[in-house]
Design an enzyme around this catalytic site. Structure first.
Site, PDB file in Angstrom:
ATOM      1  N   SER A  29       0.833  -1.209   0.000  1.00 34.82           N
ATOM      2  CA  SER A  29       0.000   0.000   0.000  1.00 34.82           C
ATOM      3  C   SER A  29       0.865   1.256   0.000  1.00 34.82           C
ATOM      4  CB  SER A  29      -0.935   0.003   1.215  1.00 34.82           C
ATOM      5  OG  SER A  29      -0.191  -0.162   2.408  1.00 34.82           O
ATOM      6  N   THR A  61     -40.049  26.406 -10.241  1.00 31.79           N
ATOM      7  CA  THR A  61     -40.317  25.016  -9.885  1.00 31.79           C
ATOM      8  C   THR A  61     -40.439  24.306 -11.219  1.00 31.79           C
ATOM      9  OG1 THR A  61     -42.711  25.342  -9.856  1.00 31.79           O
ATOM     10  CG2 THR A  61     -41.576  25.639  -7.760  1.00 31.79           C
ATOM     11  N   HIS A  62     -39.944  23.074 -11.274  1.00 29.77           N
ATOM     12  CA  HIS A  62     -39.877  22.326 -12.545  1.00 29.77           C
ATOM     13  C   HIS A  62     -39.086  23.094 -13.601  1.00 29.77           C
ATOM     14  CE1 HIS A  62     -43.316  20.028 -10.835  1.00 29.77           C
ATOM     15  NE2 HIS A  62     -43.693  21.226 -10.422  1.00 29.77           N
ATOM     16  N   SER A  99     -13.508  28.379 -26.894  1.00 32.31           N
ATOM     17  CA  SER A  99     -13.554  27.209 -27.763  1.00 32.31           C
ATOM     18  C   SER A  99     -12.457  27.347 -28.800  1.00 32.31           C
ATOM     19  CB  SER A  99     -14.919  27.136 -28.451  1.00 32.31           C
ATOM     20  OG  SER A  99     -14.810  26.368 -29.632  1.00 32.31           O
ATOM     21  N   LYS A 134     -17.513  31.653 -28.245  1.00 31.21           N
ATOM     22  CA  LYS A 134     -17.920  30.893 -27.060  1.00 31.21           C
ATOM     23  C   LYS A 134     -17.141  31.230 -25.801  1.00 31.21           C
ATOM     24  CE  LYS A 134     -19.486  26.957 -27.100  1.00 31.21           C
ATOM     25  NZ  LYS A 134     -20.468  25.919 -27.034  1.00 31.21           N
ATOM     26  N   ASN A 138     -17.141  29.127 -22.264  1.00 31.27           N
ATOM     27  CA  ASN A 138     -17.740  27.927 -21.667  1.00 31.27           C
ATOM     28  C   ASN A 138     -17.539  27.868 -20.156  1.00 31.27           C
ATOM     29  OD1 ASN A 138     -18.620  26.997 -24.167  1.00 31.27           O
ATOM     30  ND2 ASN A 138     -16.629  26.031 -24.571  1.00 31.27           N
ATOM     31  N   GLU A 144     -18.884  22.927 -14.899  1.00 36.10           N
ATOM     32  CA  GLU A 144     -19.167  21.576 -15.396  1.00 36.10           C
ATOM     33  C   GLU A 144     -18.315  20.537 -14.673  1.00 36.10           C
ATOM     34  OE1 GLU A 144     -20.125  21.863 -20.007  1.00 36.10           O
ATOM     35  OE2 GLU A 144     -18.528  23.203 -19.419  1.00 36.10           O
ATOM     36  N   LYS A 181      -8.202   3.802   1.733  1.00 31.15           N
ATOM     37  CA  LYS A 181      -7.512   5.098   1.690  1.00 31.15           C
ATOM     38  C   LYS A 181      -7.646   5.865   0.385  1.00 31.15           C
ATOM     39  CE  LYS A 181      -4.370   3.156   4.967  1.00 31.15           C
ATOM     40  NZ  LYS A 181      -5.069   1.845   4.785  1.00 31.15           N
TER      41      LYS A 181
HETATM   42  N1  ARG Z   1      -1.167  -1.362   5.309  1.00 37.31           N
HETATM   43  C1  ARG Z   1      -2.153  -1.840   6.228  1.00 37.31           C
HETATM   44  C2  ARG Z   1      -3.478  -1.081   6.021  1.00 37.31           C
HETATM   45  O1  ARG Z   1      -3.469  -0.089   5.382  1.00 37.31           O
HETATM   46  C3  ARG Z   1      -1.684  -1.654   7.635  1.00 37.31           C
HETATM   47  C4  ARG Z   1      -2.256  -2.624   8.607  1.00 37.31           C
HETATM   48  C5  ARG Z   1      -1.757  -3.988   8.341  1.00 37.31           C
HETATM   49  N2  ARG Z   1      -2.101  -4.883   9.375  1.00 37.31           N
HETATM   50  C6  ARG Z   1      -2.013  -6.209   9.211  1.00 37.31           C
HETATM   51  N3  ARG Z   1      -2.330  -6.924  10.211  1.00 37.31           N
HETATM   52  N4  ARG Z   1      -1.599  -6.725   8.107  1.00 37.31           N
HETATM   53  O2  ARG Z   1      -4.517  -1.473   6.489  1.00 37.31           O
END
Ligand code: ARG
Length: 467
Positions: free
Chosen positions: A33, A165-166, A287, A293, A295, A300, A335
């Site tokens: 991660s 409204t609408h 544009s 134009k 925009n 958006e 995350k």
């Molecule tokens: N990288 C892990 C996470 O984001 C950290 C926790 C990992 N814990 C474990 N018991 N493997 O959740």
């Protein structure tokens, strides 16, 4: 890693005791991660410093080891911030990247930092700190957006526009009143942010893997040091809980929904057909083929950000759904959704604040549109109730006939001759013309929360003391 040793295919130095060999390359890829959780480096280091300080205070590690750990962690912080730190995917995540570097920097005392702690409570802490800071930023950003609306509302407390409204012209309102509707919406978003901060203001560190620890730790001390109100009460829940992230995402989804409605109105208002506003050059684009134009790209894009934010909420709800207690690796997938949402929401609120501040209000166009489409028909019906004593349903019918006549003649209600109106209902007098103008219409809506300029100014004053 900077020390280079961890890049060989050996078992993991953090948990590899019972492993004879390292992970398959695919395992490493799906498991790591670090690519995204490196964003948590500052929170991780703060958490570790608080934890080490508490361990020393409780006599669980020595003061010398604590000093080395804290010094090492501060060195790592500056290495990361200066860009010299080498993140390693083999070390999976931010927690183990930092701990491995600490070992390289200070040797054996580094191994004492993880006493009475697990990555499960560590990641819960880091992520919670990050989300809490993000919520605090969101609160400020919403306050700035609300302030921009209050200024525009004050400036345009008397500017008449059609209320819809609408998306059909309904009754005249003021632009100030319309702005204040958004103040209410973003005010609720901000109240939700404040509640969420209160809910999540509990420190997870010390829950350890899930069961707590036998070491004599002081969770109140770490909670205080990290700026939390108190420690969490149940160690199992603590490492299983991602409500704080879900709350952030749901608040963001609702706020983004509000922003998308405003964005849509800005897109509509800025068309030549409506022409209610002119966007500043700073928040529009041209544009490449059509020179005429201008925009509303920023509006958006704000409208579109809602899609990914809503998607993130559904994604994390789905990750968490059905997970058994306590920690499962599924939760590592919490995350990216939150990081992406934070970035999108920050941008969307900032862009909207800019557009609201900068846009030119075309009061003449608004007023002309407010006076068309028989927008004062309700005022005529109300007048018949008030002045001629008709039941509202009968007044509604009489007014309907007047509208039909005006339509036939191709004019507005106020342009009908008195004789024509009296032919529909003899109780009508020339006093009726006083209520058929858009100014009279809005000025008469004095009920609490209504569109009368005096009432809108009261609402602005109420919000000023709360913003
Ligand atoms: N990288 C892990 C996470 O984001 C950290 C926790 C990992 N814990 C474990 N018991 N493997 O959740």
């Amino acid at each position: 890693m900077a020390d280079g040793s961890s890049e060989t295919k050996s078992s993991n130095q953090m948990w590899g005791g019972r492993f004879a060999s390292g992970p398959d390359a695919i395992m490493e890829e799906i498991n790591a991660s670090i690519g995204f959780d490196k964003k948590l480096y500052a929170q991780d280091i703060r958490g570790s410093i608080a934890h080490a300080t508490m361990l020393a205070q409780q006599g669980i590690i020595s003061a010398e080891d604590k000093d080395k750990i804290v010094h090492g962690l501060n060195t790592i912080l500056s290495e990361i911030e200066s860009g010299s730190f080498e993140f390693s995917r083999r070390l999976e995540d931010i927690h183990m990247n930092i701990e491995a570097r600490l070992a390289a920097l200070i040797g054996p005392p580094a191994g004492r930092l993880h006493t009475a702690r697990s990555r499960n409570d560590q990641v819960a802490l880091d992520f919670r700190l990050w989300v809490k800071e993000e919520l605090q930023k969101t609160e400020k950003a919403l306050t700035t957006l609300i302030a921009a609306f209050l200024d525009r509302a004050e400036e345009h407390a008397e500017t008449v526009m059609p209320g819809f409204t609408h998306l059909q012209t309904a009754q005249p309102v003021t632009f100030g009143h319309h702005c204040m509707a958004y103040v209410e919406m973003f005010g609720r978003d901000r109240a939700r942010v404040r509640h969420a901060i209160e809910h999540m203001d509990e420190s997870p560190i010390g829950a350890a893997a899930l069961a707590g620890t036998g070491f004599p730790i002081d969770r109140h001390m770490t909670a205080r040091a990290l700026g939390f109100r108190e420690p969490t009460r149940n160690s199992i829940d603590t490492v299983s809980d991602r409500d704080f992230a879900l709350e952030f995402l749901s608040i963001a989804a609702i706020a983004a929904t509000h922003l998308s409605r405003l964005a849509e109105e800005i897109v509509i208002w800025s068309t030549p057909q409506f022409g209610f506003i002119r966007l500043s050059d700073a928040f529009s684009t041209g544009s490449s083929i059509m020179p005429q134009k201008k925009n509303p790209d920023a509006a958006e894009l704000v409208r579109a950000k809602t899609g990914r934010i809503n998607g993130s909420l559904i994604a994390l709800l789905t990750v968490m759904k059905g997970l058994p207690l306590a920690y499962s690796k599924d939760m590592q997938e919490d995350k990216e959704q939150v990081f992406d949402t934070a970035e999108s929401l920050e941008l969307a609120v900032a862009a909207m604040t800019g557009m609201v501040r900068d846009m030119t209000i075309r009061a003449d166009r608004m007023k002309a549109a407010a006076g068309s489409g028989y927008s004062t028909a309700t005022d005529l019906a109300d007048w018949l109730v008030r002045e001629a004593g008709l039941p509202f349903r009968d007044a509604h019918h009489v007014t309907g006939r007047a509208v039909a006549l005006a339509e036939e003649k191709g004019c507005e209600l106020a342009d009908l001759a008195l004789a024509d109106l009296q032919a529909i209902n003899p109780a009508i007098t020339d006093k009726v013309y006083d209520v058929l103008t858009v100014e009279a219409s809005v000025a008469s809506r004095t009920s609490f929360g209504g569109t009368a300029p005096a009432e809108v100014r009261k609402q602005i004053a109420w919000w000023r003391t709360r913003n």
